[in-house]
Write an enzyme that holds these catalytic residues in place. Structure first.
Site, PDB file in Angstrom:
ATOM      1  N   GLY A   5     -43.237   9.993  41.691  1.00 36.84           N
ATOM      2  CA  GLY A   5     -44.517   9.287  41.575  1.00 36.84           C
ATOM      3  C   GLY A   5     -44.535   8.035  42.441  1.00 36.84           C
ATOM      4  O   GLY A   5     -43.555   7.298  42.476  1.00 36.84           O
ATOM      5  N   ARG A  66     -43.011  16.079  44.744  1.00 42.37           N
ATOM      6  CA  ARG A  66     -41.965  16.562  43.837  1.00 42.37           C
ATOM      7  C   ARG A  66     -41.592  17.946  44.354  1.00 42.37           C
ATOM      8  O   ARG A  66     -42.432  18.823  44.424  1.00 42.37           O
ATOM      9  CB  ARG A  66     -42.462  16.603  42.397  1.00 42.37           C
ATOM     10  CG  ARG A  66     -42.752  15.212  41.864  1.00 42.37           C
ATOM     11  CD  ARG A  66     -42.967  15.215  40.356  1.00 42.37           C
ATOM     12  NE  ARG A  66     -43.029  13.858  39.839  1.00 42.37           N
ATOM     13  CZ  ARG A  66     -44.152  13.217  39.504  1.00 42.37           C
ATOM     14  NH1 ARG A  66     -45.305  13.833  39.612  1.00 42.37           N
ATOM     15  NH2 ARG A  66     -44.122  11.982  39.052  1.00 42.37           N
ATOM     16  N   ASP A  97     -35.854   8.692  38.257  1.00 41.13           N
ATOM     17  CA  ASP A  97     -34.638   9.423  37.863  1.00 41.13           C
ATOM     18  C   ASP A  97     -34.557  10.837  38.449  1.00 41.13           C
ATOM     19  O   ASP A  97     -33.468  11.311  38.785  1.00 41.13           O
ATOM     20  CB  ASP A  97     -34.421   9.423  36.347  1.00 41.13           C
ATOM     21  CG  ASP A  97     -35.623   9.953  35.592  1.00 41.13           C
ATOM     22  OD1 ASP A  97     -36.649  10.263  36.226  1.00 41.13           O
ATOM     23  OD2 ASP A  97     -35.534  10.059  34.355  1.00 41.13           O
ATOM     24  N   GLY A  98     -35.707  11.500  38.616  1.00 41.00           N
ATOM     25  CA  GLY A  98     -35.700  12.837  39.233  1.00 41.00           C
ATOM     26  C   GLY A  98     -35.178  12.755  40.670  1.00 41.00           C
ATOM     27  O   GLY A  98     -34.359  13.574  41.108  1.00 41.00           O
ATOM     28  N   THR A 120     -40.745   3.055  40.335  1.00 39.69           N
ATOM     29  CA  THR A 120     -41.602   3.750  39.367  1.00 39.69           C
ATOM     30  C   THR A 120     -42.241   2.692  38.476  1.00 39.69           C
ATOM     31  O   THR A 120     -41.564   1.726  38.102  1.00 39.69           O
ATOM     32  CB  THR A 120     -40.834   4.748  38.476  1.00 39.69           C
ATOM     33  OG1 THR A 120     -41.622   5.032  37.309  1.00 39.69           O
ATOM     34  CG2 THR A 120     -39.492   4.226  38.001  1.00 39.69           C
ATOM     35  N   ASP A 122     -42.937   2.985  35.488  1.00 46.32           N
ATOM     36  CA  ASP A 122     -42.507   3.123  34.095  1.00 46.32           C
ATOM     37  C   ASP A 122     -41.353   2.201  33.695  1.00 46.32           C
ATOM     38  O   ASP A 122     -41.113   1.972  32.518  1.00 46.32           O
ATOM     39  CB  ASP A 122     -42.092   4.572  33.807  1.00 46.32           C
ATOM     40  CG  ASP A 122     -43.275   5.514  33.787  1.00 46.32           C
ATOM     41  OD1 ASP A 122     -44.412   5.016  33.750  1.00 46.32           O
ATOM     42  OD2 ASP A 122     -43.058   6.734  33.804  1.00 46.32           O
ATOM     43  N   ASP A 124     -38.279   2.861  33.674  1.00 44.93           N
ATOM     44  CA  ASP A 124     -37.390   3.613  32.773  1.00 44.93           C
ATOM     45  C   ASP A 124     -36.048   3.970  33.430  1.00 44.93           C
ATOM     46  O   ASP A 124     -35.527   5.063  33.234  1.00 44.93           O
ATOM     47  CB  ASP A 124     -38.095   4.894  32.283  1.00 44.93           C
ATOM     48  CG  ASP A 124     -38.552   5.784  33.431  1.00 44.93           C
ATOM     49  OD1 ASP A 124     -38.514   5.342  34.589  1.00 44.93           O
ATOM     50  OD2 ASP A 124     -38.959   6.928  33.157  1.00 44.93           O
ATOM     51  N   ARG A 157     -65.961  -3.132  18.106  1.00 45.07           N
ATOM     52  CA  ARG A 157     -65.336  -1.805  18.116  1.00 45.07           C
ATOM     53  C   ARG A 157     -63.814  -1.882  18.086  1.00 45.07           C
ATOM     54  O   ARG A 157     -63.219  -2.898  18.457  1.00 45.07           O
ATOM     55  CB  ARG A 157     -65.717  -1.065  19.398  1.00 45.07           C
ATOM     56  CG  ARG A 157     -67.097  -0.479  19.344  1.00 45.07           C
ATOM     57  CD  ARG A 157     -67.438   0.155  20.671  1.00 45.07           C
ATOM     58  NE  ARG A 157     -68.798   0.666  20.634  1.00 45.07           N
ATOM     59  CZ  ARG A 157     -69.479   1.008  21.713  1.00 45.07           C
ATOM     60  NH1 ARG A 157     -68.948   0.875  22.914  1.00 45.07           N
ATOM     61  NH2 ARG A 157     -70.698   1.477  21.612  1.00 45.07           N
ATOM     62  N   GLY A 165     -46.335   5.817  30.603  1.00 45.56           N
ATOM     63  CA  GLY A 165     -45.019   5.625  29.987  1.00 45.56           C
ATOM     64  C   GLY A 165     -44.664   6.902  29.262  1.00 45.56           C
ATOM     65  O   GLY A 165     -44.831   7.025  28.059  1.00 45.56           O
ATOM     66  N   ARG A 166     -44.232   7.877  30.063  1.00 41.41           N
ATOM     67  CA  ARG A 166     -43.933   9.215  29.550  1.00 41.41           C
ATOM     68  C   ARG A 166     -42.840   9.184  28.490  1.00 41.41           C
ATOM     69  O   ARG A 166     -42.940   9.805  27.456  1.00 41.41           O
ATOM     70  CB  ARG A 166     -43.458  10.048  30.736  1.00 41.41           C
ATOM     71  CG  ARG A 166     -43.829  11.451  30.751  1.00 41.41           C
ATOM     72  CD  ARG A 166     -43.434  12.088  32.041  1.00 41.41           C
ATOM     73  NE  ARG A 166     -42.846  11.158  33.020  1.00 41.41           N
ATOM     74  CZ  ARG A 166     -42.570  11.483  34.267  1.00 41.41           C
ATOM     75  NH1 ARG A 166     -42.838  12.685  34.684  1.00 41.41           N
ATOM     76  NH2 ARG A 166     -42.021  10.619  35.101  1.00 41.41           N
ATOM     77  N   GLY A 180     -52.844  -9.253  23.935  1.00 42.04           N
ATOM     78  CA  GLY A 180     -53.148  -9.559  22.535  1.00 42.04           C
ATOM     79  C   GLY A 180     -53.608  -8.369  21.720  1.00 42.04           C
ATOM     80  O   GLY A 180     -54.538  -8.481  20.908  1.00 42.04           O
ATOM     81  N   ARG A 242     -63.515   3.814  19.966  1.00 39.88           N
ATOM     82  CA  ARG A 242     -63.616   4.371  21.312  1.00 39.88           C
ATOM     83  C   ARG A 242     -62.214   4.544  21.894  1.00 39.88           C
ATOM     84  O   ARG A 242     -61.264   3.882  21.456  1.00 39.88           O
ATOM     85  CB  ARG A 242     -64.401   3.443  22.245  1.00 39.88           C
ATOM     86  CG  ARG A 242     -65.871   3.339  21.925  1.00 39.88           C
ATOM     87  CD  ARG A 242     -66.609   4.628  22.288  1.00 39.88           C
ATOM     88  NE  ARG A 242     -68.049   4.479  22.119  1.00 39.88           N
ATOM     89  CZ  ARG A 242     -68.706   4.644  20.987  1.00 39.88           C
ATOM     90  NH1 ARG A 242     -68.049   4.956  19.870  1.00 39.88           N
ATOM     91  NH2 ARG A 242     -70.016   4.499  20.952  1.00 39.88           N
ATOM     92  N   GLN A 250     -53.371   2.859  37.132  1.00 40.78           N
ATOM     93  CA  GLN A 250     -52.230   1.974  36.854  1.00 40.78           C
ATOM     94  C   GLN A 250     -51.172   2.015  37.958  1.00 40.78           C
ATOM     95  O   GLN A 250     -50.335   1.152  38.070  1.00 40.78           O
ATOM     96  CB  GLN A 250     -51.549   2.383  35.537  1.00 40.78           C
ATOM     97  CG  GLN A 250     -52.444   2.250  34.337  1.00 40.78           C
ATOM     98  CD  GLN A 250     -51.892   2.987  33.132  1.00 40.78           C
ATOM     99  OE1 GLN A 250     -51.115   2.439  32.367  1.00 40.78           O
ATOM    100  NE2 GLN A 250     -52.278   4.238  32.954  1.00 40.78           N
ATOM    101  N   ARG A 251     -51.169   3.097  38.735  1.00 41.67           N
ATOM    102  CA  ARG A 251     -50.144   3.267  39.767  1.00 41.67           C
ATOM    103  C   ARG A 251     -50.562   2.723  41.122  1.00 41.67           C
ATOM    104  O   ARG A 251     -49.742   2.633  42.035  1.00 41.67           O
ATOM    105  CB  ARG A 251     -49.809   4.759  39.903  1.00 41.67           C
ATOM    106  CG  ARG A 251     -48.557   5.059  39.188  1.00 41.67           C
ATOM    107  CD  ARG A 251     -48.033   6.427  39.174  1.00 41.67           C
ATOM    108  NE  ARG A 251     -48.313   7.417  40.143  1.00 41.67           N
ATOM    109  CZ  ARG A 251     -48.028   8.710  39.950  1.00 41.67           C
ATOM    110  NH1 ARG A 251     -47.480   9.086  38.800  1.00 41.67           N
ATOM    111  NH2 ARG A 251     -48.263   9.604  40.854  1.00 41.67           N
TER     112      ARG A 251
HETATM  113  O1  F6P Z   1     -45.000   7.242  37.676  1.00 38.46           O
HETATM  114  C1  F6P Z   1     -44.606   7.621  36.377  1.00 38.46           C
HETATM  115  C2  F6P Z   1     -45.739   8.252  35.693  1.00 38.46           C
HETATM  116  O2  F6P Z   1     -46.781   7.359  35.864  1.00 38.46           O
HETATM  117  C3  F6P Z   1     -45.631   8.602  34.220  1.00 38.46           C
HETATM  118  O3  F6P Z   1     -45.846   7.558  33.325  1.00 38.46           O
HETATM  119  C4  F6P Z   1     -46.634   9.723  34.089  1.00 38.46           C
HETATM  120  O4  F6P Z   1     -46.378  10.550  33.016  1.00 38.46           O
HETATM  121  C5  F6P Z   1     -46.490  10.439  35.370  1.00 38.46           C
HETATM  122  O5  F6P Z   1     -46.078   9.459  36.320  1.00 38.46           O
HETATM  123  C6  F6P Z   1     -47.681  11.196  35.850  1.00 38.46           C
HETATM  124  O6  F6P Z   1     -47.540  11.460  37.207  1.00 38.46           O
HETATM  125  P1  F6P Z   1     -48.140  12.678  38.018  1.00 38.46           P
HETATM  126  O7  F6P Z   1     -49.576  12.728  37.723  1.00 38.46           O
HETATM  127  O8  F6P Z   1     -47.845  12.316  39.443  1.00 38.46           O
HETATM  128  O9  F6P Z   1     -47.416  13.904  37.583  1.00 38.46           O
END
Ligand code: F6P
Length: 318
Positions: A5, A66, A97-98, A120, A122, A124, A157, A165-166, A180, A242, A250-251
């Site tokens: 990613g 990938r 990590d991959g 990444t 994340d 992680d 609401r 964050g998988r 907050g 909602r 976010q990326r």
């Molecule tokens: O970059 C990490 C991450 O944002 C994870 O939190 C998310 O699950 C994943 O990538 C989704 O990525 P893609 O849509 O490229 O498979």
């Protein structure tokens, strides 16, 4: 090479690797589309000027992918043939990590010198307090939640906001405190549906008219954000609920100053470590110092979240 990613700061790391090579008079090639491009020999010579104007850009100019083919021995053999045919004798790979798992197998099979840079959002990865892109993503998400808060409070609401964050809750926990949020649901802790309702009731009783619950995509409560909405609406008719799933926004975006500086430091260390004959390490940030961690530890180790932040969040929502 960038792989997996994309994350803000990857371009700043590419720039740093290329310029450190130029500084040391080493020829440098960029590999396009991660391991896919390695297998296909999709390489491009890069000099100091070829990375101008990218430090502030999100994504990765080398593109990312990938690769299924790299998971096979034939694919890796093909990649090795391409690298040796191009006289390449060291690899800096930027990813998660991959990416590092692939790099380790490749190193074992062909004894090819490799250094990893963690990229990444994340965060992680074991062996670094910050991965590239994490700080930028936190700022992006906090800004988005602040905006959603305007609607939440104008309409009284409750919002469930899903963040990335998988497997880990770094983003959720930090933005939850930073924006907050009333509750934060993360994979590391199963709050349970009863406690969630209890907490929302308490929040209502304490006079709050709107609420934000931040949910990490990998959280373990057993319901996704849409099911949580239905569940809360069924059990607490006083709430209008909602859902907002922030997703890939976010990326993206321009990397924060922190990520640009970190990327610059990591790139220098990666290239100079290969020059010193080191291989199979990841460059990380530990106690604000650039440090090396063996790739297998970086892959197998667990990146711990700061549980103290959960307590801080509880106190802040009193
Ligand atoms: O970059 C990490 C991450 O944002 C994870 O939190 C998310 O699950 C994943 O990538 C989704 O990525 P893609 O849509 O490229 O498979």
């Amino acid at each position: 090479m960038t792989s997996g990613g994309d994350a803000p700061g990857m371009n700043a790391a590419i720039r740093s690797v290329v310029r450190t090579c130029a500084y040391h008079n080493i020829e440098c090639y960029g590999i396009y589309r991660g391991y896919e491009g390695m297998i296909e020999g999709d390489f491009k010579a890069m000099d100091a000027r070829s990375v101008k104007g990218i430090i502030n850009k999100g994504g990765t100019v080398l593109k990312s992918a990938r690769s299924q083919a790299f998971r096979t021995p034939e694919g890796r053999q093909q990649a090795y043939n391409q690298l040796t045919a191009a006289n390449i004798d060291g690899l800096v790979t930027i990813g998660g990590d991959g990416t590092f798992t692939g790099a380790m197998i490749f190193n074992q099979e062909f004894d090819f010198p490799i250094m990893g840079i963690p990229g990444t959002i994340d965060n992680d990865i074991y062996g670094t307090s910050h991965t590239l892109g994490y700080d930028t993503a936190l700022n992006t998400v906090v800004e988005a939640i602040d905006k959603i808060r305007d609607t939440a409070s104008s309409h009284n609401r409750l919002f469930f906001i899903e963040v990335m964050g998988r497997d880990v809750g770094h983003i959720a926990l930090n933005v939850g405190v930073g924006a907050g949020a009333e509750e934060i649901l993360i994979p590391e802790e199963d709050l349970g549906l009863d406690r969630l309702l209890e907490s929302l009731r308490r929040s209502k009783q304490s006079g709050k008219s709107s609420s934000i619950v931040v949910v990490a995509e990998g959280d373990k409560i057993g319901k996704n954000v849409f099911e949580l909405k239905d569940y809360v609406e069924e059990n607490m008719t006083e709430y209008e609920v909602r859902v907002s799933v922030l997703g890939h926004m976010q990326r993206g975006g321009s990397p924060s100053c922190f990520d640009r500086v970190l990327a610059s430091r990591m790139g220098v260390k990666a290239v100079e470590s290969i020059l010193e004959g080191k291989t199979n390490f990841m460059v990380g940030l530990l106690n604000d110092k650039i440090a090396l961690t063996p790739l297998d530890k970086a892959v197998k180790g667990k990146s711990e979240i700061n549980m103290e932040l959960l307590r801080v969040s509880d106190i802040m929502t009193t």
